[in-house]
Design a protein around this motif. Structure first.
Motif, PDB file in Angstrom:
ATOM      1  N   THR A 108       0.837  -1.196   0.000  1.00  0.00           N
ATOM      2  CA  THR A 108       0.000   0.000   0.000  1.00  0.00           C
ATOM      3  C   THR A 108       0.872   1.246   0.000  1.00  0.00           C
ATOM      4  OG1 THR A 108      -1.746  -1.149   1.203  1.00  0.00           O
ATOM      5  CG2 THR A 108      -1.796   1.261   1.259  1.00  0.00           C
ATOM      6  N   GLY A 109       2.028   1.153   0.630  1.00  0.00           N
ATOM      7  CA  GLY A 109       2.902   2.312   0.674  1.00  0.00           C
ATOM      8  C   GLY A 109       4.317   1.970   1.108  1.00  0.00           C
ATOM      9  N   ARG A 143       3.223   5.724  -4.369  1.00  0.00           N
ATOM     10  CA  ARG A 143       3.034   4.981  -3.117  1.00  0.00           C
ATOM     11  C   ARG A 143       4.069   5.391  -2.071  1.00  0.00           C
ATOM     12  NH1 ARG A 143      -1.250   3.923  -2.074  1.00  0.00           N
ATOM     13  NH2 ARG A 143      -1.492   5.702  -3.439  1.00  0.00           N
ATOM     14  N   VAL A 144       4.998   6.281  -2.441  1.00  0.00           N
ATOM     15  CA  VAL A 144       6.110   6.663  -1.565  1.00  0.00           C
ATOM     16  C   VAL A 144       5.786   7.935  -0.785  1.00  0.00           C
ATOM     17  CG1 VAL A 144       8.511   7.426  -1.512  1.00  0.00           C
ATOM     18  CG2 VAL A 144       7.824   5.563  -3.040  1.00  0.00           C
ATOM     19  N   ARG A 145       6.102   7.907   0.496  1.00  0.00           N
ATOM     20  CA  ARG A 145       6.000   9.095   1.333  1.00  0.00           C
ATOM     21  C   ARG A 145       7.380   9.361   1.937  1.00  0.00           C
ATOM     22  NH1 ARG A 145       2.321   9.031  -1.357  1.00  0.00           N
ATOM     23  NH2 ARG A 145       0.095   9.239  -0.867  1.00  0.00           N
ATOM     24  N   ALA A 191       1.134  10.184  12.664  1.00  0.00           N
ATOM     25  CA  ALA A 191       1.538   8.975  11.946  1.00  0.00           C
ATOM     26  C   ALA A 191       0.384   8.416  11.125  1.00  0.00           C
ATOM     27  CB  ALA A 191       2.044   7.930  12.940  1.00  0.00           C
ATOM     28  N   TRP A 192      -0.799   8.364  11.726  1.00  0.00           N
ATOM     29  CA  TRP A 192      -1.951   7.811  11.009  1.00  0.00           C
ATOM     30  C   TRP A 192      -2.402   8.717   9.860  1.00  0.00           C
ATOM     31  CZ3 TRP A 192      -3.195   3.071  10.692  1.00  0.00           C
ATOM     32  CH2 TRP A 192      -2.948   2.189  11.756  1.00  0.00           C
ATOM     33  N   LEU A 198      -2.435   7.402   2.226  1.00  0.00           N
ATOM     34  CA  LEU A 198      -2.049   6.534   1.119  1.00  0.00           C
ATOM     35  C   LEU A 198      -3.247   5.859   0.461  1.00  0.00           C
ATOM     36  CD1 LEU A 198       1.024   4.891   2.856  1.00  0.00           C
ATOM     37  CD2 LEU A 198       1.132   6.056   0.645  1.00  0.00           C
ATOM     38  N   GLY A 199      -4.378   5.839   1.153  1.00  0.00           N
ATOM     39  CA  GLY A 199      -5.557   5.187   0.599  1.00  0.00           C
ATOM     40  C   GLY A 199      -5.412   3.674   0.608  1.00  0.00           C
ATOM     41  N   LYS A 200      -6.081   3.021  -0.350  1.00  0.00           N
ATOM     42  CA  LYS A 200      -6.077   1.556  -0.392  1.00  0.00           C
ATOM     43  C   LYS A 200      -5.416   0.988  -1.649  1.00  0.00           C
ATOM     44  CE  LYS A 200     -10.259   1.125   2.438  1.00  0.00           C
ATOM     45  NZ  LYS A 200     -11.620   0.534   2.535  1.00  0.00           N
TER      46      LYS A 200
END
Length: 261
Positions: A108-109, A143-145, A191-192, A198-200
């Motif tokens: 997911t990420g 997908r990258v943070r 954090a959340w 990122l979603g699903k």
């Protein structure tokens, strides 16, 4: 075994399901990878987590449940790990990614942590981030943070400057292909916000595609080639320095023998 370690139950690959939200966390040693995961899972810090060395020696997955979703957070050794070579760190992460992808699990990420109070980048640090980029690939960049940490203890004006420099230099190409820079304020809520943003959507990484779909050997992948090349250069430089020291020592010994004769 310490109390902290008994309260950190690991999730084996066999227990991870394709509908889980799997988040891979990577970064420099001491940049706050494990602390971010602790805020997401409610786990206590590891023994020695306040020291500037890597507490995480292998790839470790932990679970957390939120709003009906099961999240799997994957902690990894630091990319500039003082105890493991870059190739050992890469190998551990690559094997985990290959096995999970063979079980039809996509990510997911991918979170990359960077201590915002650390404005010094050694060649090893830059090589580590380039390895991260090559491991992810451009197709999975959305997908990258790119998560900066330590904002709760940083001088804000200096931190803002460091963040701007990262965006304009080292992080620029990855941001241009879809990665998003974000700030972690050392709270579960912060954090959340990063994770849920990122979603699903799930994607495979370039490394997974190369290892599984294309059947490449680890050393023939885009990321693998860079690791072996950089370590080869490092080894060659070390051998050259050793040769020079040995030659100087021999010349000094010869001079002493000549003087004694």
């Amino acid at each position: 075994m310490s109390l902290a370690s008994t309260l950190r139950p690991l999730v084996p690959i066999s227990a991870i399901k394709p509908d889980d939200s799997v988040i891979l966390v990577m970064g420099k040693t001491g940049s706050g990878m494990s602390n971010l995961i602790n805020n997401l899972t409610g786990m206590p810090p590891e023994d020695g987590a306040d020291q500037m060395f890597s507490c995480t020696k292998g790839v470790c997955a932990y679970e957390s449940h939120r709003n009906g979703r099961r999240f799997i957070f994957v902690d990894t050794p630091g990319l500039n790990n003082g105890e493991l070579s870059q190739s050992m760190v890469f190998g551990a992460i690559a094997r985990w990614l290959e096995e999970t992808y063979r079980h039809s699990i996509k990510l997911t990420g991918v979170i990359y942590t960077q201590d915002i109070t650390d404005d010094s980048w050694s060649p090893t640090d830059m090589q580590g981030f380039q390895l991260f980029h090559r491991l992810c690939g451009d197709e999975a960049a959305d997908r990258v943070r790119l998560v900066t940490t330590m904002w709760d203890v940083a001088d804000k004006s200096e931190a803002d400057e460091v963040e701007g420099t990262l965006k304009e230099t080292l992080w620029q190409s990855l941001i241009q292909t879809g990665a998003q820079p974000q700030r972690f304020n050392n709270t579960p809520e912060s954090a959340w916000n990063i994770v849920e943003g990122l979603g699903k959507t799930t994607k495979m990484l370039l490394l997974q595609e190369e290892l599984v779909d294309m059947g490449k050997a680890m050393g023939d992948t885009t990321a693998g080639k860079s690791v072996w090349r950089e370590e080869s250069v490092t080894k060659r430089n070390w051998l050259e320095r050793y040769k020079l020291r040995l030659e100087r020592a021999l010349r000094r010994t010869n001079r002493l023998l000549s003087a004694a004769g």
